[in-house]
Design an enzyme around this catalytic site. Structure first.
Site, PDB file in Angstrom:
ATOM      1  N   SER A  75       0.803  -1.195  -0.025  1.00 27.64           N
ATOM      2  CA  SER A  75       0.078   0.226   0.070  1.00 27.64           C
ATOM      3  C   SER A  75       0.849   1.500  -0.098  1.00 27.64           C
ATOM      4  CB  SER A  75      -0.853  -0.143   1.181  1.00 27.64           C
ATOM      5  OG  SER A  75      -1.705  -1.052   1.367  1.00 27.64           O
TER       6      SER A  75
HETATM    7  N1  SAH Z   1      -1.565  -3.348   3.201  1.00 21.83           N
HETATM    8  C1  SAH Z   1      -0.637  -4.380   2.438  1.00 21.83           C
HETATM    9  C2  SAH Z   1      -1.096  -4.595   1.101  1.00 21.83           C
HETATM   10  C3  SAH Z   1      -2.217  -5.320   1.161  1.00 21.83           C
HETATM   11  S1  SAH Z   1      -2.454  -5.623  -0.688  1.00 21.83           S
HETATM   12  C4  SAH Z   1       0.837  -3.862   2.474  1.00 21.83           C
HETATM   13  O1  SAH Z   1       1.022  -2.726   3.052  1.00 21.83           O
HETATM   14  O2  SAH Z   1       1.453  -4.588   1.866  1.00 21.83           O
HETATM   15  C5  SAH Z   1      -4.282  -6.432  -0.219  1.00 21.83           C
HETATM   16  C6  SAH Z   1      -3.822  -7.874   0.279  1.00 21.83           C
HETATM   17  O3  SAH Z   1      -5.236  -8.410   0.576  1.00 21.83           O
HETATM   18  C7  SAH Z   1      -3.288  -8.920  -0.629  1.00 21.83           C
HETATM   19  O4  SAH Z   1      -2.043  -9.444   0.017  1.00 21.83           O
HETATM   20  C8  SAH Z   1      -4.397  -9.759  -0.826  1.00 21.83           C
HETATM   21  O5  SAH Z   1      -3.628 -11.066  -1.118  1.00 21.83           O
HETATM   22  C9  SAH Z   1      -5.291  -9.822   0.243  1.00 21.83           C
HETATM   23  N2  SAH Z   1      -6.414 -10.445   0.467  1.00 21.83           N
HETATM   24  C10 SAH Z   1      -7.413 -10.159  -0.626  1.00 21.83           C
HETATM   25  N3  SAH Z   1      -8.611 -10.795  -0.480  1.00 21.83           N
HETATM   26  C11 SAH Z   1      -8.350 -11.348   0.540  1.00 21.83           C
HETATM   27  C12 SAH Z   1      -9.303 -12.083   1.576  1.00 21.83           C
HETATM   28  N4  SAH Z   1     -10.235 -12.553   1.200  1.00 21.83           N
HETATM   29  N5  SAH Z   1      -8.599 -12.380   2.651  1.00 21.83           N
HETATM   30  C13 SAH Z   1      -7.541 -12.270   2.921  1.00 21.83           C
HETATM   31  N6  SAH Z   1      -6.580 -11.501   2.435  1.00 21.83           N
HETATM   32  C14 SAH Z   1      -7.080 -11.033   1.296  1.00 21.83           C
END
Ligand code: SAH
Length: 228
Positions: A75
């Site tokens: 993010s």
């Molecule tokens: N905040 C994180 C970025 C996350 S991107 C950082 O700083 O790196 C969003 C994440 O949510 C991804 O890794 C994706 O795999 C996860 N994600 C998406 N749908 C999801 C779900 N249903 N359950 C758990 N994780 C999920």
């Protein structure tokens, strides 16, 4: 090469990942309206380059989302700081907090110092494993990881004083609302093409919730199911 000295230099941050570069990022966040001093301080000291592949390290302190593989992104610092300061301002008790979408573990590491126990759910196993290692390396000890579909929360550990989602569902999952403790707060991006950061608050210990739209955002979608 992964020699001990190299690792040490990487932890400290050299060149484009130096303290001065981080200071510039923090100033940019201040200019964009981030005002919680403690949150800014965590971002100032957290080595964001460690959450990226070495080939992307030099871009770690730009205020942009960056790829972490599997079609996912680390993010943008602005939104990590913003969601963290919103969560802090909206809650007086943060003993148990749930995070949906560990990703690289960057948001996890920013949030961890402000909560008692942080429960973090990720659906992509290799991302979770990598995040777990970095968080251990950074000596952050109050995070528990769960490989699951976060759309269902983490019922056996709930209720939670706050829930923060880093992935956007089309609609707010009912399970997440139900896992909020009395006066608990859910902060979540909602929508498909157009997304808005939304705050849901449980009214006391009732089954009623208030909903407030905060600002337009752009997150990866909340995807159902898990991958190995
Ligand atoms: N905040 C994180 C970025 C996350 S991107 C950082 O700083 O790196 C969003 C994440 O949510 C991804 O890794 C994706 O795999 C996860 N994600 C998406 N749908 C999801 C779900 N249903 N359950 C758990 N994780 C999920």
């Amino acid at each position: 090469m992964n020699t001990p000295l190299n690792n040490k230099l990487r932890l400290q941050g050299v060149g484009m990942t130096s303290q001065r570069t981080r200071e510039r990022l923090v100033q940019r966040l201040v200019d964009q309206g981030i005002s919680n001093i403690e949150v800014l301080d965590v971002l100032r000291h957290l080595p964001r380059h460690l959450f990226l592949d070495e080939a992307l390290s030099h871009r770690a302190y730009e205020d942009t989302a960056l790829p972490i593989g599997f079609g996912q992104t680390l993010s943008q610092p602005y939104i990590v700081a913003r969601m963290t300061e919103i969560l802090i301002a909206a809650t007086s008790k943060r003993d148990k907090v749930l995070e949906i979408g560990t990703g690289s573990g960057y948001q996890t590491s920013v949030l961890a110092p402000f909560v008692g126990e942080l429960y973090s759910v990720e659906r992509i196993r290799p991302l979770q494993e990598k995040a777990r290692q970095i968080i251990r390396q950074l000596k952050i000890h109050n995070v528990r990881f769960h490989h699951a579909d976060g759309g269902f929360g983490w019922a056996s550990q709930g209720p939670f004083d706050a829930i923060l989602s880093a992935a956007a569902p089309a609609r707010i999952p009912e399970d997440l609302k139900q896992q909020l403790a009395p006066n608990g707060v859910l902060i979540i991006p909602v929508g498909e093409q157009e997304q808005v950061l939304t705050m849901v608050v449980r009214k006391g210990d009732s089954d009623e919730f208030s909903e407030k739209i905060l600002e337009p955002v752009k997150f990866v979608p909340l995807v159902q199911g898990v991958t190995r």
